[in-house]
Design a protein around this motif. Sequence first.
Motif, PDB file in Angstrom:
ATOM      1  N   GLU A  22     -27.241 -31.236   1.839  1.00  0.00           N
ATOM      2  CA  GLU A  22     -27.911 -32.294   1.087  1.00  0.00           C
ATOM      3  C   GLU A  22     -28.289 -33.478   1.966  1.00  0.00           C
ATOM      4  OE1 GLU A  22     -25.071 -33.106  -1.900  1.00  0.00           O
ATOM      5  OE2 GLU A  22     -25.494 -31.312  -3.066  1.00  0.00           O
ATOM      6  N   MET A  23     -27.536 -33.738   3.021  1.00  0.00           N
ATOM      7  CA  MET A  23     -27.744 -34.920   3.843  1.00  0.00           C
ATOM      8  C   MET A  23     -28.566 -34.643   5.099  1.00  0.00           C
ATOM      9  SD  MET A  23     -24.082 -36.896   3.419  1.00  0.00           S
ATOM     10  CE  MET A  23     -24.774 -38.473   3.904  1.00  0.00           C
ATOM     11  N   ILE A  24     -29.043 -33.407   5.252  1.00  0.00           N
ATOM     12  CA  ILE A  24     -29.868 -33.032   6.400  1.00  0.00           C
ATOM     13  C   ILE A  24     -31.237 -32.614   5.906  1.00  0.00           C
ATOM     14  CG2 ILE A  24     -30.137 -31.345   8.276  1.00  0.00           C
ATOM     15  CD1 ILE A  24     -27.069 -31.334   8.500  1.00  0.00           C
ATOM     16  N   ASP A  25     -32.285 -33.038   6.589  1.00  0.00           N
ATOM     17  CA  ASP A  25     -33.656 -32.713   6.205  1.00  0.00           C
ATOM     18  C   ASP A  25     -33.839 -31.198   6.122  1.00  0.00           C
ATOM     19  OD1 ASP A  25     -36.602 -32.068   6.786  1.00  0.00           O
ATOM     20  OD2 ASP A  25     -36.649 -34.239   6.429  1.00  0.00           O
ATOM     21  N   PRO A  26     -34.465 -30.696   5.022  1.00  0.00           N
ATOM     22  CA  PRO A  26     -34.631 -29.241   4.856  1.00  0.00           C
ATOM     23  C   PRO A  26     -35.305 -28.551   6.031  1.00  0.00           C
ATOM     24  CG  PRO A  26     -35.164 -30.373   2.816  1.00  0.00           C
ATOM     25  CD  PRO A  26     -34.944 -31.440   3.856  1.00  0.00           C
ATOM     26  N   GLU A  27     -36.267 -29.206   6.675  1.00  0.00           N
ATOM     27  CA  GLU A  27     -36.979 -28.575   7.782  1.00  0.00           C
ATOM     28  C   GLU A  27     -36.165 -28.553   9.068  1.00  0.00           C
ATOM     29  OE1 GLU A  27     -40.759 -30.391   8.320  1.00  0.00           O
ATOM     30  OE2 GLU A  27     -41.585 -29.626   6.433  1.00  0.00           O
ATOM     31  N   GLU A  28     -35.031 -29.208   9.081  1.00  0.00           N
ATOM     32  CA  GLU A  28     -34.198 -29.270  10.287  1.00  0.00           C
ATOM     33  C   GLU A  28     -32.808 -28.687  10.068  1.00  0.00           C
ATOM     34  OE1 GLU A  28     -34.300 -33.422  11.100  1.00  0.00           O
ATOM     35  OE2 GLU A  28     -36.272 -33.347  12.057  1.00  0.00           O
ATOM     36  N   ARG A  29     -32.608 -28.024   8.927  1.00  0.00           N
ATOM     37  CA  ARG A  29     -31.278 -27.499   8.631  1.00  0.00           C
ATOM     38  C   ARG A  29     -30.848 -26.440   9.630  1.00  0.00           C
ATOM     39  NH1 ARG A  29     -32.381 -27.096   2.136  1.00  0.00           N
ATOM     40  NH2 ARG A  29     -31.698 -29.205   1.598  1.00  0.00           N
ATOM     41  N   GLY A  30     -31.785 -25.586  10.010  1.00  0.00           N
ATOM     42  CA  GLY A  30     -31.448 -24.536  10.965  1.00  0.00           C
ATOM     43  C   GLY A  30     -30.984 -25.113  12.285  1.00  0.00           C
ATOM     44  N   PHE A  31     -31.740 -26.087  12.822  1.00  0.00           N
ATOM     45  CA  PHE A  31     -31.338 -26.719  14.083  1.00  0.00           C
ATOM     46  C   PHE A  31     -30.003 -27.420  13.930  1.00  0.00           C
ATOM     47  CE2 PHE A  31     -31.068 -30.714  16.483  1.00  0.00           C
ATOM     48  CZ  PHE A  31     -30.973 -30.193  17.766  1.00  0.00           C
ATOM     49  N   ALA A  32     -29.804 -28.112  12.808  1.00  0.00           N
ATOM     50  CA  ALA A  32     -28.558 -28.853  12.597  1.00  0.00           C
ATOM     51  C   ALA A  32     -27.362 -27.909  12.580  1.00  0.00           C
ATOM     52  CB  ALA A  32     -28.630 -29.638  11.287  1.00  0.00           C
TER      53      ALA A  32
END
Length: 405
Positions: free
Chosen positions: A323-333
Amino acid sequence: MTDVFQRNVRLFILRSIILSVYQGIYDVIFNLYILNMGFHEDFLGTMLAVSLLTSSIASVPAGILCDRFNKRKLMLIFTLLSFLSIVPLFLTSSPLVLLFFSAVGGLCGSVSAVCATPFLTENCEHDTVRVFSMNSAFSWMASIAGNAAGGAMPLLLLRLLPVAGQYRMTMLVALSLLLAGWSVLLFMKDGTGKPSSRKPFKIRFSPNLTKFTLISALMGVGTGAIVPYFNVYFTKVLGAGPSEIGIVFAATNALMVVGFAITPRLTSWLGKVRAASLTQMASIPFLVLMALSTNFMMGSFAYTSRMFLMNLGGPAVTSLQMEMIDPEERGFAIGFMSTVSGVVVAAATYASGLFMAQGNYLLPYVATCIAYILAAGLLYHFFKDSERSPDSAVAEQAQRYKLSA
């Protein structure tokens, strides 16, 4: 959820169930298989560390692939490659071959692991805590069958094969489950997330990502120092055999099913951050009891209690991260967190194997207690106000959950 979402979630949970049965067998048997081939804890630690290290190194590239390409297709490709790399582990006793394919397996498994959580998030809309809890509950339930099978199958082969042969045959039979889990992906539809392969990739380390990564690294100390060696602990310290280990692991997983069933209620009452922090802190006394116990019944009670409390808040933490990470960057995170955590896990696994080979089973537990206390404290410190902030995405998601519960 729409029909497509419901279908994908159901199939994802089915895949998790199948893979968890395999993992349950693996948890009971694999370390004992390596030790019964004549290797010692130091080589086992090296082997586990190599797999974890390659997995962690591959996690950031895996996360980038996850954000830029089709997640389901990536899981299809790399789950199959992971299966092909695991097979040789049970067909050879060459140390170099075992280390090489451990490394390849860690690399291939990393991509599937990184893609899985964002893929499920895309398909469960807003009710993430409930879906993650459901997935965890069914996975742990399936692990019961896997633990029981892992404990029972060597006994069935007792008169036919030597001990190492019993373990090898058990794992070769279990590998069919990996293929079954892979085949479920064929029936899924692609998720709602749109690959961004045409967009320039930018790496951003948000404050939240940095905080989650630090917490994951601290958790990795315990994950590496003691978790891979639980069956060794039961064998060498408590004098248990594979059937007894299977029963304890199965009973623990049965209790975890109950735990995950109450996780949504617990997080609705306390909030994700408080629920996770409190349950993790409550597990520490039982970890201390494990470290000090040499009695099988006492050690089993401590292990079960520790596992129940430590994992109870897991779905809440995963939901909070998504929820606290941008959807387009979840994989990288996820990839970045996995990389940092994985390096820590690999180092802790290797060091713990060296200590255990020398007969020191206490120090890894001391290090784990310290790391877990710090991790739980930082989780609360960093995010204790997140669910109360009106501008926070977490607050919005929590409110939606309360209205639908």
